[in-house]
Scaffold this motif. Structure first.
Motif, PDB file in Angstrom:
ATOM      1  N   VAL A   3       0.831  -1.138   0.026  1.00  0.00           N
ATOM      2  CA  VAL A   3       0.062   0.032  -0.003  1.00  0.00           C
ATOM      3  C   VAL A   3       0.888   1.253  -0.129  1.00  0.00           C
ATOM      4  O   VAL A   3       1.697   1.483   0.898  1.00  0.00           O
ATOM      5  CB  VAL A   3      -0.839   0.061   1.276  1.00  0.00           C
ATOM      6  N   ASP A   4       0.608   2.333  -1.058  1.00  0.00           N
ATOM      7  CA  ASP A   4       1.418   3.526  -1.078  1.00  0.00           C
ATOM      8  C   ASP A   4       0.856   4.333   0.055  1.00  0.00           C
ATOM      9  O   ASP A   4      -0.459   4.902  -0.163  1.00  0.00           O
ATOM     10  CB  ASP A   4       1.452   3.873  -2.450  1.00  0.00           C
ATOM     11  N   LEU A   5       1.612   4.682   1.106  1.00  0.00           N
ATOM     12  CA  LEU A   5       0.976   5.426   2.043  1.00  0.00           C
ATOM     13  C   LEU A   5       0.655   6.735   1.657  1.00  0.00           C
ATOM     14  O   LEU A   5      -0.033   7.623   2.145  1.00  0.00           O
ATOM     15  CB  LEU A   5       1.866   5.477   3.390  1.00  0.00           C
ATOM     16  N   LYS A   6       1.397   7.415   0.719  1.00  0.00           N
ATOM     17  CA  LYS A   6       1.299   8.644   0.431  1.00  0.00           C
ATOM     18  C   LYS A   6      -0.326   8.916  -0.201  1.00  0.00           C
ATOM     19  O   LYS A   6      -0.939   9.913  -0.224  1.00  0.00           O
ATOM     20  CB  LYS A   6       2.329   9.227  -0.876  1.00  0.00           C
ATOM     21  N   ALA A   7      -0.788   7.923  -0.697  1.00  0.00           N
ATOM     22  CA  ALA A   7      -2.050   7.717  -1.473  1.00  0.00           C
ATOM     23  C   ALA A   7      -3.415   7.881  -0.403  1.00  0.00           C
ATOM     24  O   ALA A   7      -4.318   8.240  -0.619  1.00  0.00           O
ATOM     25  CB  ALA A   7      -2.334   6.746  -2.408  1.00  0.00           C
ATOM     26  N   LEU A   8      -2.685   7.654   0.989  1.00  0.00           N
ATOM     27  CA  LEU A   8      -3.847   7.726   2.028  1.00  0.00           C
ATOM     28  C   LEU A   8      -3.712   9.135   2.749  1.00  0.00           C
ATOM     29  O   LEU A   8      -4.237   9.141   3.937  1.00  0.00           O
ATOM     30  CB  LEU A   8      -3.480   6.787   3.111  1.00  0.00           C
ATOM     31  N   ASN A   9      -2.784  10.075   2.144  1.00  0.00           N
ATOM     32  CA  ASN A   9      -2.704  11.518   2.784  1.00  0.00           C
ATOM     33  C   ASN A   9      -3.867  12.066   3.414  1.00  0.00           C
ATOM     34  O   ASN A   9      -3.889  12.719   4.353  1.00  0.00           O
ATOM     35  CB  ASN A   9      -1.972  12.359   2.195  1.00  0.00           C
ATOM     36  N   ASP A  10      -4.763  12.121   2.794  1.00  0.00           N
ATOM     37  CA  ASP A  10      -6.317  12.656   3.141  1.00  0.00           C
ATOM     38  C   ASP A  10      -6.871  12.163   4.398  1.00  0.00           C
ATOM     39  O   ASP A  10      -7.018  12.919   5.430  1.00  0.00           O
ATOM     40  CB  ASP A  10      -7.396  12.334   2.206  1.00  0.00           C
ATOM     41  N   PHE A  11      -6.767  10.708   4.477  1.00  0.00           N
ATOM     42  CA  PHE A  11      -6.875  10.224   5.822  1.00  0.00           C
ATOM     43  C   PHE A  11      -5.971  10.503   6.984  1.00  0.00           C
ATOM     44  O   PHE A  11      -6.549  10.859   8.008  1.00  0.00           O
ATOM     45  CB  PHE A  11      -6.690   8.551   5.526  1.00  0.00           C
ATOM     46  N   PHE A  12      -4.604  10.422   6.577  1.00  0.00           N
ATOM     47  CA  PHE A  12      -3.739  11.011   7.787  1.00  0.00           C
ATOM     48  C   PHE A  12      -4.141  12.334   8.284  1.00  0.00           C
ATOM     49  O   PHE A  12      -3.775  12.682   9.363  1.00  0.00           O
ATOM     50  CB  PHE A  12      -2.410  10.793   7.161  1.00  0.00           C
ATOM     51  N   LYS A  13      -4.142  13.168   7.161  1.00  0.00           N
ATOM     52  CA  LYS A  13      -4.442  14.640   7.367  1.00  0.00           C
ATOM     53  C   LYS A  13      -5.529  14.946   8.421  1.00  0.00           C
ATOM     54  O   LYS A  13      -5.627  15.665   9.332  1.00  0.00           O
ATOM     55  CB  LYS A  13      -4.429  15.487   6.167  1.00  0.00           C
ATOM     56  N   ALA A  14      -6.676  14.064   8.105  1.00  0.00           N
ATOM     57  CA  ALA A  14      -7.794  14.337   8.712  1.00  0.00           C
ATOM     58  C   ALA A  14      -7.901  13.676  10.161  1.00  0.00           C
ATOM     59  O   ALA A  14      -8.385  14.214  11.147  1.00  0.00           O
ATOM     60  CB  ALA A  14      -9.310  13.515   8.089  1.00  0.00           C
ATOM     61  N   TYR A  15      -7.203  12.488  10.401  1.00  0.00           N
ATOM     62  CA  TYR A  15      -7.320  12.040  11.757  1.00  0.00           C
ATOM     63  C   TYR A  15      -6.103  12.077  12.527  1.00  0.00           C
ATOM     64  O   TYR A  15      -6.129  11.958  13.841  1.00  0.00           O
ATOM     65  CB  TYR A  15      -7.637  10.374  11.344  1.00  0.00           C
ATOM     66  N   ALA A  16      -4.851  12.297  11.815  1.00  0.00           N
ATOM     67  CA  ALA A  16      -3.567  12.271  12.566  1.00  0.00           C
ATOM     68  C   ALA A  16      -2.814  13.330  12.634  1.00  0.00           C
ATOM     69  O   ALA A  16      -1.613  13.509  12.886  1.00  0.00           O
ATOM     70  CB  ALA A  16      -2.630  11.031  11.994  1.00  0.00           C
ATOM     71  N   LYS A  17      -3.222  14.231  11.391  1.00  0.00           N
ATOM     72  CA  LYS A  17      -2.686  15.632  11.467  1.00  0.00           C
ATOM     73  C   LYS A  17      -1.169  15.482  11.004  1.00  0.00           C
ATOM     74  O   LYS A  17      -0.224  16.354  11.348  1.00  0.00           O
ATOM     75  CB  LYS A  17      -2.823  16.656  12.696  1.00  0.00           C
ATOM     76  N   ILE A  18      -1.012  14.537  10.216  1.00  0.00           N
ATOM     77  CA  ILE A  18       0.448  14.392   9.574  1.00  0.00           C
ATOM     78  C   ILE A  18       0.231  14.217   8.055  1.00  0.00           C
ATOM     79  O   ILE A  18      -0.839  13.768   7.371  1.00  0.00           O
ATOM     80  CB  ILE A  18       0.993  13.100  10.126  1.00  0.00           C
ATOM     81  N   ASP A  19       1.472  14.589   7.104  1.00  0.00           N
ATOM     82  CA  ASP A  19       1.423  14.388   6.041  1.00  0.00           C
ATOM     83  C   ASP A  19       2.585  13.448   5.428  1.00  0.00           C
ATOM     84  O   ASP A  19       3.821  13.649   6.100  1.00  0.00           O
ATOM     85  CB  ASP A  19       1.742  15.719   5.272  1.00  0.00           C
TER      86      ASP A  19
END
Length: 388
Positions: A222-238
């Protein structure tokens, strides 16, 4: 007035009645299906049409949609363009009258956050399928499906989708009278956001009130960069780069569970100084997360991983923090975890030899049918011997 012989008009009348019944069947079946969908608590459903296929003992439900009553009106919780329900003819050779269900291009849409969330909990979704199928379901297939999770209350909005969902489950009602502890098999594959490949293999016994099962799961690349909307919304990281893998083995018998979950992250980079320097608070938080991840990453393989053991009862699954923390330390400084399942968990791991689980009504009925077939074979053998 011309007289029509009985031998002509009686067959003709029967043929006309059969044609009339055949023409009326879609109407009555459509009415019945909509009645079943109307009984779902908190949800409302409808279909557009029903096709009858008498030659193979089947009917197809077209354009089935189920919406949450107070939920999202544009995105159905369930959408099935074609639902095919039929007799499984191959099972007749085993002396069983059972059915098979095929879902073509189905969609399952979860929505989180706020009042409009739709998760499908508190509803027994097996009941409408059983109501639509007049016999026990022995085989189930899913072709080219889709599973999605949306959250429109976050910033940015979250949109996680699994496509190319394909699944099959065989011998669910044990029509072959398989005497193994887990007589049924299932396979599940899908492609996730970020190009991840999900594969699940299962052996199970779904005839019990609490099913027994042995699960082997791999979720890879899984390419984690493709999940950035999820990370930004819930973990506040990029996330700047990184790949994710997940491996799980799980065995459950009589409600008791043994297994583990092993997540692995490789080539992880969170902070981008040039891009994030205008957002100092986010930059500090990302720096802390990145620093901790770097400390516990196996440097030769650039791999961050842990192994979380699972044990206990289905209603009270226990995990221990110390084995998980030790696994992080071991992966970082001793030996990196392998990217694969371990083959260490089997149904025998949770077998309690001192306890005999009560048999379900279906199991008892199957045992009686099997015994009757054995007796009939024995009687035929004796008659054959007597005739000789």
């Amino acid at each position: 007035m011309m007289h029509v012989p009985k031998k002509i008009w009686i067959p003709l009348a029967i043929a006309l009645i059969l044609v009339a019944v055949r023409l009326a069947m879609p109407y009555f079946v459509t009415k019945y299906v909509n009645k079943v969908l109307a009984t779902l608590p908190g949800y409302t459903g409808s279909i557009e049409d029903v096709d009858i296929h008498l030659y193979r003992g089947a009917y197809q439900v077209q354009e089935l949609r189920i919406f949450k009553v107070d939920g999202q009106k544009k995105i159905p919780f369930i959408y099935i363009p074609v639902l095919d329900l039929s007799i499984e003819w191959s099972a007749l050779f085993d002396g069983a009258i059972v059915g098979e269900v095929e879902f073509e291009r189905p969609e399952l849409n979860f929505i989180g956050g706020g009042k409009g969330n739709q998760s499908g909990k508190d509803v027994d979704w097996t009941k409408p399928i059983k109501d639509l199928m007049p016999v026990d379901i022995n085989r189930l297939t899913i072709t080219n499906g889709k599973i999605a999770f949306y959250d429109f209350t976050t910033k940015p909005h979250v949109d996680l989708v699994m496509t190319e969902v394909n699944a099959s489950a065989e011998n669910l009602s044990n029509a072959t009278d398989n005497e193994q502890v887990l007589p049924s098999t299932a396979h599940f594959t899908a492609t996730s956001v970020g190009g991840g490949r999900l594969g699940v293999k299962m052996k199970m016994n779904v005839l019990k009130q609490i099913p027994d099962m042995d699960i082997d799961l791999k979720f890879e690349d899984v390419d984690l960069k493709a999940l950035n909307d999820f990370f930004k919304a819930y973990a506040k990281i990029d996330v700047e780069r990184g790949t994710f893998d997940l491996y799980t083995e799980l065995a459950m018998l009589d409600g008791k569970i043994e297994g583990y979950v092993k997540p692995i992250i490789e080539d992880l980079k969170i902070v981008n100084w040039e891009k994030d320097k205008k957002r100092p608070l986010e930059l500090v938080w990302e720096s802390i997360v990145g620093f901790l991840a770097e400390i516990f990453t196996n440097q030769p393989k650039d791999r961050f991983a842990t192994r979380v053991p699972l044990s206990g009862n289905i209603n009270d699954v226990k995990t221990s923090a110390w084995p998980a923390l030790w696994s992080i330390f071991s992966n970082a400084f001793i030996k990196a975890f392998e990217k694969n399942t371990e083959g260490t968990i089997r149904i025998e791991a949770v077998t309690d030899k001192d306890t005999v689980a009560p048999k379900s009504d279906k199991q008892l009925k199957k045992e009686k049918r099997k015994e009757r077939r054995r007796q009939r074979k024995e009687e035929r053998r004796k008659k054959k011997e007597e005739s000789l």
